[in-house]
Design a protein around this motif. Structure first.
Motif, PDB file in Angstrom:
ATOM      1  N   GLU A 295       0.843  -1.193   0.000  1.00  0.00           N
ATOM      2  CA  GLU A 295       0.000   0.000   0.000  1.00  0.00           C
ATOM      3  C   GLU A 295       0.879   1.244   0.000  1.00  0.00           C
ATOM      4  O   GLU A 295       1.766   1.384   0.830  1.00  0.00           O
ATOM      5  CB  GLU A 295      -0.912   0.013   1.224  1.00  0.00           C
ATOM      6  CG  GLU A 295      -1.803   1.245   1.311  1.00  0.00           C
ATOM      7  CD  GLU A 295      -2.556   1.307   2.636  1.00  0.00           C
ATOM      8  OE1 GLU A 295      -2.310   0.455   3.509  1.00  0.00           O
ATOM      9  OE2 GLU A 295      -3.386   2.225   2.783  1.00  0.00           O
ATOM     10  N   VAL A 296       0.609   2.136  -0.927  1.00  0.00           N
ATOM     11  CA  VAL A 296       1.358   3.389  -1.005  1.00  0.00           C
ATOM     12  C   VAL A 296       0.892   4.339   0.088  1.00  0.00           C
ATOM     13  O   VAL A 296      -0.312   4.553   0.265  1.00  0.00           O
ATOM     14  CB  VAL A 296       1.184   4.043  -2.376  1.00  0.00           C
ATOM     15  CG1 VAL A 296       1.823   5.423  -2.395  1.00  0.00           C
ATOM     16  CG2 VAL A 296       1.781   3.165  -3.479  1.00  0.00           C
ATOM     17  N   GLN A 297       1.850   4.896   0.803  1.00  0.00           N
ATOM     18  CA  GLN A 297       1.526   5.887   1.823  1.00  0.00           C
ATOM     19  C   GLN A 297       2.504   7.052   1.745  1.00  0.00           C
ATOM     20  O   GLN A 297       3.704   6.855   1.552  1.00  0.00           O
ATOM     21  CB  GLN A 297       1.591   5.272   3.216  1.00  0.00           C
ATOM     22  CG  GLN A 297       0.357   4.497   3.614  1.00  0.00           C
ATOM     23  CD  GLN A 297       0.299   4.240   5.100  1.00  0.00           C
ATOM     24  OE1 GLN A 297       1.311   3.941   5.723  1.00  0.00           O
ATOM     25  NE2 GLN A 297      -0.881   4.364   5.677  1.00  0.00           N
ATOM     26  N   LEU A 298       1.963   8.237   1.919  1.00  0.00           N
ATOM     27  CA  LEU A 298       2.761   9.448   2.006  1.00  0.00           C
ATOM     28  C   LEU A 298       2.313  10.186   3.260  1.00  0.00           C
ATOM     29  O   LEU A 298       1.116  10.444   3.432  1.00  0.00           O
ATOM     30  CB  LEU A 298       2.542  10.332   0.784  1.00  0.00           C
ATOM     31  CG  LEU A 298       2.933   9.736  -0.567  1.00  0.00           C
ATOM     32  CD1 LEU A 298       2.357  10.567  -1.707  1.00  0.00           C
ATOM     33  CD2 LEU A 298       4.440   9.638  -0.702  1.00  0.00           C
ATOM     34  N   VAL A 299       3.260  10.511   4.113  1.00  0.00           N
ATOM     35  CA  VAL A 299       2.925  11.161   5.367  1.00  0.00           C
ATOM     36  C   VAL A 299       3.772  12.421   5.507  1.00  0.00           C
ATOM     37  O   VAL A 299       4.999  12.348   5.610  1.00  0.00           O
ATOM     38  CB  VAL A 299       3.166  10.229   6.567  1.00  0.00           C
ATOM     39  CG1 VAL A 299       2.814  10.948   7.861  1.00  0.00           C
ATOM     40  CG2 VAL A 299       2.352   8.948   6.416  1.00  0.00           C
ATOM     41  N   GLU A 300       3.076  13.559   5.520  1.00  0.00           N
ATOM     42  CA  GLU A 300       3.768  14.839   5.679  1.00  0.00           C
ATOM     43  C   GLU A 300       3.876  15.199   7.153  1.00  0.00           C
ATOM     44  O   GLU A 300       3.023  14.825   7.972  1.00  0.00           O
ATOM     45  CB  GLU A 300       3.028  15.970   4.968  1.00  0.00           C
ATOM     46  CG  GLU A 300       2.791  15.787   3.483  1.00  0.00           C
ATOM     47  CD  GLU A 300       1.433  15.185   3.194  1.00  0.00           C
ATOM     48  OE1 GLU A 300       0.911  15.413   2.079  1.00  0.00           O
ATOM     49  OE2 GLU A 300       0.879  14.506   4.076  1.00  0.00           O
TER      50      GLU A 300
ATOM     51  N   SER B 269       6.209   5.284   1.609  1.00  0.00           N
ATOM     52  CA  SER B 269       6.327   3.833   1.755  1.00  0.00           C
ATOM     53  C   SER B 269       5.421   3.153   0.750  1.00  0.00           C
ATOM     54  O   SER B 269       4.483   3.757   0.228  1.00  0.00           O
ATOM     55  CB  SER B 269       5.967   3.395   3.186  1.00  0.00           C
ATOM     56  OG  SER B 269       4.627   3.733   3.485  1.00  0.00           O
ATOM     57  N   GLY B 270       5.712   1.900   0.458  1.00  0.00           N
ATOM     58  CA  GLY B 270       4.864   1.122  -0.433  1.00  0.00           C
ATOM     59  C   GLY B 270       5.255   1.185  -1.885  1.00  0.00           C
ATOM     60  O   GLY B 270       4.575   0.593  -2.737  1.00  0.00           O
ATOM     61  N   PHE B 271       6.326   1.891  -2.206  1.00  0.00           N
ATOM     62  CA  PHE B 271       6.792   1.916  -3.583  1.00  0.00           C
ATOM     63  C   PHE B 271       8.294   2.181  -3.591  1.00  0.00           C
ATOM     64  O   PHE B 271       8.870   2.622  -2.597  1.00  0.00           O
ATOM     65  CB  PHE B 271       6.044   2.966  -4.418  1.00  0.00           C
ATOM     66  CG  PHE B 271       6.190   4.383  -3.927  1.00  0.00           C
ATOM     67  CD1 PHE B 271       5.332   4.900  -2.976  1.00  0.00           C
ATOM     68  CD2 PHE B 271       7.187   5.209  -4.440  1.00  0.00           C
ATOM     69  CE1 PHE B 271       5.450   6.204  -2.522  1.00  0.00           C
ATOM     70  CE2 PHE B 271       7.318   6.520  -4.008  1.00  0.00           C
ATOM     71  CZ  PHE B 271       6.445   7.018  -3.042  1.00  0.00           C
ATOM     72  N   THR B 272       8.900   1.935  -4.733  1.00  0.00           N
ATOM     73  CA  THR B 272      10.329   2.183  -4.888  1.00  0.00           C
ATOM     74  C   THR B 272      10.558   3.667  -5.122  1.00  0.00           C
ATOM     75  O   THR B 272      10.153   4.217  -6.133  1.00  0.00           O
ATOM     76  CB  THR B 272      10.899   1.368  -6.059  1.00  0.00           C
ATOM     77  OG1 THR B 272      10.635  -0.019  -5.837  1.00  0.00           O
ATOM     78  CG2 THR B 272      12.411   1.583  -6.168  1.00  0.00           C
ATOM     79  N   PHE B 273      11.192   4.294  -4.173  1.00  0.00           N
ATOM     80  CA  PHE B 273      11.326   5.749  -4.150  1.00  0.00           C
ATOM     81  C   PHE B 273      11.898   6.293  -5.446  1.00  0.00           C
ATOM     82  O   PHE B 273      11.403   7.271  -5.999  1.00  0.00           O
ATOM     83  CB  PHE B 273      12.224   6.115  -2.971  1.00  0.00           C
ATOM     84  CG  PHE B 273      12.057   7.510  -2.461  1.00  0.00           C
ATOM     85  CD1 PHE B 273      13.124   8.390  -2.490  1.00  0.00           C
ATOM     86  CD2 PHE B 273      10.854   7.936  -1.930  1.00  0.00           C
ATOM     87  CE1 PHE B 273      12.988   9.675  -2.011  1.00  0.00           C
ATOM     88  CE2 PHE B 273      10.709   9.212  -1.443  1.00  0.00           C
ATOM     89  CZ  PHE B 273      11.780  10.096  -1.480  1.00  0.00           C
ATOM     90  N   ASP B 274      12.940   5.662  -5.957  1.00  0.00           N
ATOM     91  CA  ASP B 274      13.621   6.162  -7.154  1.00  0.00           C
ATOM     92  C   ASP B 274      12.760   6.078  -8.408  1.00  0.00           C
ATOM     93  O   ASP B 274      13.020   6.770  -9.391  1.00  0.00           O
ATOM     94  CB  ASP B 274      14.908   5.372  -7.392  1.00  0.00           C
ATOM     95  CG  ASP B 274      16.033   5.836  -6.495  1.00  0.00           C
ATOM     96  OD1 ASP B 274      17.058   5.142  -6.417  1.00  0.00           O
ATOM     97  OD2 ASP B 274      15.876   6.900  -5.872  1.00  0.00           O
ATOM     98  N   ASP B 275      11.742   5.232  -8.394  1.00  0.00           N
ATOM     99  CA  ASP B 275      10.909   5.040  -9.579  1.00  0.00           C
ATOM    100  C   ASP B 275       9.801   6.073  -9.716  1.00  0.00           C
ATOM    101  O   ASP B 275       9.091   6.087 -10.717  1.00  0.00           O
ATOM    102  CB  ASP B 275      10.264   3.646  -9.566  1.00  0.00           C
ATOM    103  CG  ASP B 275      11.274   2.549  -9.832  1.00  0.00           C
ATOM    104  OD1 ASP B 275      10.951   1.377  -9.541  1.00  0.00           O
ATOM    105  OD2 ASP B 275      12.378   2.858 -10.329  1.00  0.00           O
ATOM    106  N   TYR B 276       9.637   6.894  -8.703  1.00  0.00           N
ATOM    107  CA  TYR B 276       8.507   7.816  -8.693  1.00  0.00           C
ATOM    108  C   TYR B 276       8.964   9.265  -8.641  1.00  0.00           C
ATOM    109  O   TYR B 276      10.003   9.579  -8.069  1.00  0.00           O
ATOM    110  CB  TYR B 276       7.600   7.527  -7.498  1.00  0.00           C
ATOM    111  CG  TYR B 276       6.654   6.396  -7.747  1.00  0.00           C
ATOM    112  CD1 TYR B 276       7.107   5.079  -7.818  1.00  0.00           C
ATOM    113  CD2 TYR B 276       5.291   6.637  -7.942  1.00  0.00           C
ATOM    114  CE1 TYR B 276       6.243   4.043  -8.083  1.00  0.00           C
ATOM    115  CE2 TYR B 276       4.416   5.597  -8.199  1.00  0.00           C
ATOM    116  CZ  TYR B 276       4.901   4.311  -8.266  1.00  0.00           C
ATOM    117  OH  TYR B 276       4.036   3.281  -8.530  1.00  0.00           O
ATOM    118  N   ALA B 277       8.168  10.111  -9.252  1.00  0.00           N
ATOM    119  CA  ALA B 277       8.306  11.550  -9.080  1.00  0.00           C
ATOM    120  C   ALA B 277       7.478  11.954  -7.874  1.00  0.00           C
ATOM    121  O   ALA B 277       6.361  11.458  -7.687  1.00  0.00           O
ATOM    122  CB  ALA B 277       7.807  12.283 -10.318  1.00  0.00           C
TER     123      ALA B 277
END
Length: 131
Positions: free
Chosen positions: A1-6, A25-33
């Motif tokens: 599960e993709v999560q973004l926490v500010e 979290s939940g994804f490969t950081f380098d693969d995403y903008a």
């Protein structure tokens, strides 16, 4: 599960600084903008900055020279350093992620997307700059 926490928002006086964090979290950081956006109630979402491994970093013209984006890939965390803040920067700040490229961004115009180009969004953090 993709999560973004500010985190890192708060109240600061004009001329002060804040550093926002976006823990992913939940994804490969380098693969995403990953982008930073701001929005006030009843207003359109505005781009602040975006970074991707393939493109580098974009900034909206209104924040160039004041805001700096950095990342700690080992911690999957993106930072937004905001200096010399002004009351007009008061907003809720969001980080958002999309695959590979900063959709809606360009060097010439900054962000001209529709505010929904990015698939994953954090819950936002309030930044309030007092005069």
């Amino acid at each position: 599960e993709v999560q973004l926490v500010e985190s890192g928002g708060g109240l600061v006086q004009a001329g002060g600084s804040l550093r926002l964090s976006c823990a992913a979290s939940g994804f490969t950081f380098d693969d995403y903008a990953i982008g930073w956006f701001r929005q006030a109630p009843g207003k359109e979402r505005e781009g602040v900055s975006c970074i991707s491994s393939s493109e580098g970093t974009y900034y909206q013209s209104s924040v160039k020279g004041r805001f700096t984006v950095s990342s700690d890939n080992a911690k999957n965390t993106l930072y937004l350093q905001m200096n010399n803040l002004k009351p007009e920067y008061t907003d809720v700040y969001y980080c958002a992620a999309t695959f590979r490229i900063c959709r809606g961004w360009s060097d010439t115009y900054g962000y001209r997307g529709d505010g929904y180009d990015f698939e994953y969004w954090g819950q936002g953090t309030q930044v309030t700059v007092s005069s």
